[in-house]
Design an enzyme around this catalytic site. Structure first.
Site, mmCIF file in Angstrom:
data_model
loop_
_atom_site.group_PDB
_atom_site.id
_atom_site.type_symbol
_atom_site.label_atom_id
_atom_site.label_comp_id
_atom_site.label_asym_id
_atom_site.label_seq_id
_atom_site.Cartn_x
_atom_site.Cartn_y
_atom_site.Cartn_z
ATOM 1 N N ARG A 72 73.242 69.972 0.437
ATOM 2 C CA ARG A 72 72.853 69.309 -0.815
ATOM 3 C C ARG A 72 74.045 68.804 -1.620
ATOM 4 N NH1 ARG A 72 69.453 73.842 -0.591
ATOM 5 N NH2 ARG A 72 70.768 74.792 -2.170
ATOM 6 N N GLU A 109 74.439 84.624 -2.589
ATOM 7 C CA GLU A 109 73.463 85.457 -3.282
ATOM 8 C C GLU A 109 72.565 86.184 -2.287
ATOM 9 O OE1 GLU A 109 73.041 81.470 -4.747
ATOM 10 O OE2 GLU A 109 74.939 82.391 -4.279
#
Length: 190
Positions: A72, A109
């Protein structure tokens, strides 16, 4: 009339961008509220606006290369590099780049990952802007900073479309790496 001209001030522009981002509950796992930047990309006005706003921030900054990680980050970095009149350098997952690479391992994460950069993509003292779609804990951008610095690049700033402000990524970039950090939209992180 240009669609963007109908938005008169920066607050309206940023509100429009924020409104174009869908929030997906419990993705990729329970308890996470995922901020989906692809809905911004699907909206031609929002996508154009995101590039315009990033360009406005950096148009007077000397930049030789814009560096971004797949996938992205590429969406925003490549058109921004073209508009700034500089090169675009892709940072990729292992096995995707054909020339000699350097690599950096980092925590995400949701796990661990590795990024690679062509060994000859950045030359010493080149001015580099690092771009990504989203800043959370700064794992990905930290790896990119380390890769660029290993090649002698001078990082002028880092830029993000979305920042999950309460996850501490921007503070980490500033404190641990002494790199400027700019984000267009700020959401709480979950």
């Amino acid at each position: 009339m240009n669609d963007l001209a109908s938005l008169e001030n920066i607050d309206e522009k940023l509100a429009y961008l924020a409104g174009s981002i869908r929030s997906i509950p419990d993705y990729p796992k329970t308890g996470i509220l995922f901020r989906d930047v692809t809905s911004l990309c699907e909206d031609k006005k929002a996508f154009s606006l995101s590039i315009e706003l990033l360009y406005d921030i950096y148009k007077d900054t000397p930049i030789d290369k814009v560096v971004a990680a797949e996938a992205r980050g590429f969406i925003f970095a490549a058109p921004l590099a073209e508009k700034l009149g500089c090169g675009f350098v892709p940072v990729r997952k292992p096995g995707k780049l054909p020339r000699e690479v350097i690599e950096e391992h980092y925590d995400l994460e949701y796990g661990q990952n590795t990024l690679q950069l062509h060994k000859d993509a950045i030359t010493p003292r080149e001015k580099v802007l690092i771009v990504d779609d989203l800043l959370a804990t700064a794992g990905t951008v930290s790896a990119m900073i380390k890769l660029v610095r290993r090649l002698g690049g001078d990082i002028v700033s880092s830029a993000f479309v979305i920042e999950l402000f309460d996850l501490g990524g921007a503070q980490r970039i500033r404190n641990d790496f002494h790199v400027d950090c700019r984000s267009l939209i700020h959401f709480p992180g979950h």
